[in-house]
Design an enzyme around this catalytic site. Structure first.
Site, mmCIF file in Angstrom:
data_model
loop_
_atom_site.group_PDB
_atom_site.id
_atom_site.type_symbol
_atom_site.label_atom_id
_atom_site.label_comp_id
_atom_site.label_asym_id
_atom_site.label_seq_id
_atom_site.Cartn_x
_atom_site.Cartn_y
_atom_site.Cartn_z
ATOM 1 N N ASP A 1 1.775 51.699 17.845
ATOM 2 C CA ASP A 1 2.651 50.589 18.228
ATOM 3 C C ASP A 1 4.099 51.062 18.092
ATOM 4 O O ASP A 1 4.485 51.585 17.036
ATOM 5 C CB ASP A 1 2.419 49.379 17.327
ATOM 6 C CG ASP A 1 1.055 48.729 17.566
ATOM 7 O OD1 ASP A 1 0.321 49.204 18.466
ATOM 8 O OD2 ASP A 1 0.725 47.758 16.862
ATOM 9 N N ASP B 1 -5.460 38.625 24.016
ATOM 10 C CA ASP B 1 -5.163 38.437 22.599
ATOM 11 C C ASP B 1 -5.367 36.972 22.273
ATOM 12 O O ASP B 1 -4.837 36.102 22.984
ATOM 13 C CB ASP B 1 -3.721 38.844 22.294
ATOM 14 C CG ASP B 1 -3.410 40.259 22.785
ATOM 15 O OD1 ASP B 1 -4.321 41.101 22.746
ATOM 16 O OD2 ASP B 1 -2.272 40.500 23.200
#
Length: 241
Positions: A8, A128
């Site tokens: 990330d 998500d």
């Protein structure tokens, strides 16, 4: 089953968030160094997320992504704020193998359909969710649609692979949501990559029986950064060794 080490990216650094909370961040260093490390341990495919891009609504760390691509010899996929055809073209022409479309899947399915028509299996959708409801815009806004409904819609427009992240578990090391992931794979009819909460080799072993249901891989993040999961061992187990 493929193990996808996650990197990330925020502010040019490799970071991890707790439950997607930008205020609860841990910095792990240079992304290209992490990429080289995961490749050296047997990583076959890197999962990159542009966290700045997720908030901005467009790619913000492509320079970092290109450095990673130059450093490693394995494919990478990238998600985070990619919401236009121009941005998709830009990312895929930079050397990224697969683009992950998130928020735009819930908001603009027609764009996903156009992207799939142009790029085929290089288009992946990231769903998500929290409590079965899709979250968008860097997980900060509800998409007001159920996971299963969106997944079937994506299958209809040509999507072949979905990455399913249980936000309530992401970055917590509380264990992957095996049941919800397997159910999504069975009901959507597309390949699903599990994400969120992976802690140990037990999570990898728990997912393996559902490979035949459509779970093609799992993303590992905090667990390999903090050492609760050995990446090389996870890759061996996932390969059935």
């Amino acid at each position: 089953m493929i193990i996808f080490p996650a990197i990330d990216i925020r502010g040019g650094k490799a970071v991890r968030l707790y439950k997607g909370d930008f205020a609860r961040e841990t910095v792990f260093g240079e992304p290209e160094e992490m990429a080289a490390k995961w490749e050296s341990l047997g990583g076959q495919y890197l999962h990159l997320v542009d966290l700045d891009g997720a908030r901005a609504g467009k790619s913000m760390n492509l320079d970092v992504v290109k450095r990673i691509i130059d450093r490693v010899n394995i494919p990478v996929e990238l998600g985070g704020g990619i919401r236009t055809m121009d941005n998709i073209d830009e990312v895929l022409s930079s050397g990224v193998q697969r683009v992950i479309l998130g928020s735009v899947a819930a908001k603009n399915p027609a764009l996903v359909q156009r992207a799939c028509a142009k790029y085929g299996d290089r288009i992946v959708v990231g769903i998500d969710a929290k409590d079965g409801i899709v979250a968008v815009e860097g997980w900060e806004v509800s998409g007001n649609v159920e996971v299963g409904i969106l997944a079937k819609q994506m299958a209809q427009v040509g999507v072949e692979t979905i990455i399913y992240t249980d936000i309530s578990r992401d970055g917590t090391l509380e264990g992957v949501n095996v049941d919800a992931t397997a159910q999504l794979a069975r009901h959507s009819g597309v390949k699903v990559v599990a994400s969120g909460g992976v802690k140990s080799i037990d999570d990898i072993k728990a997912l393996l029986p559902y490979e035949k249901s459509g779970i093609e891989g799992v993303i590992v993040g905090k667990s390999i950064y903090t050492g609760t999961l050995n990446l090389a061992e996870a890759i061996r187990v996932a390969a059935g060794e």
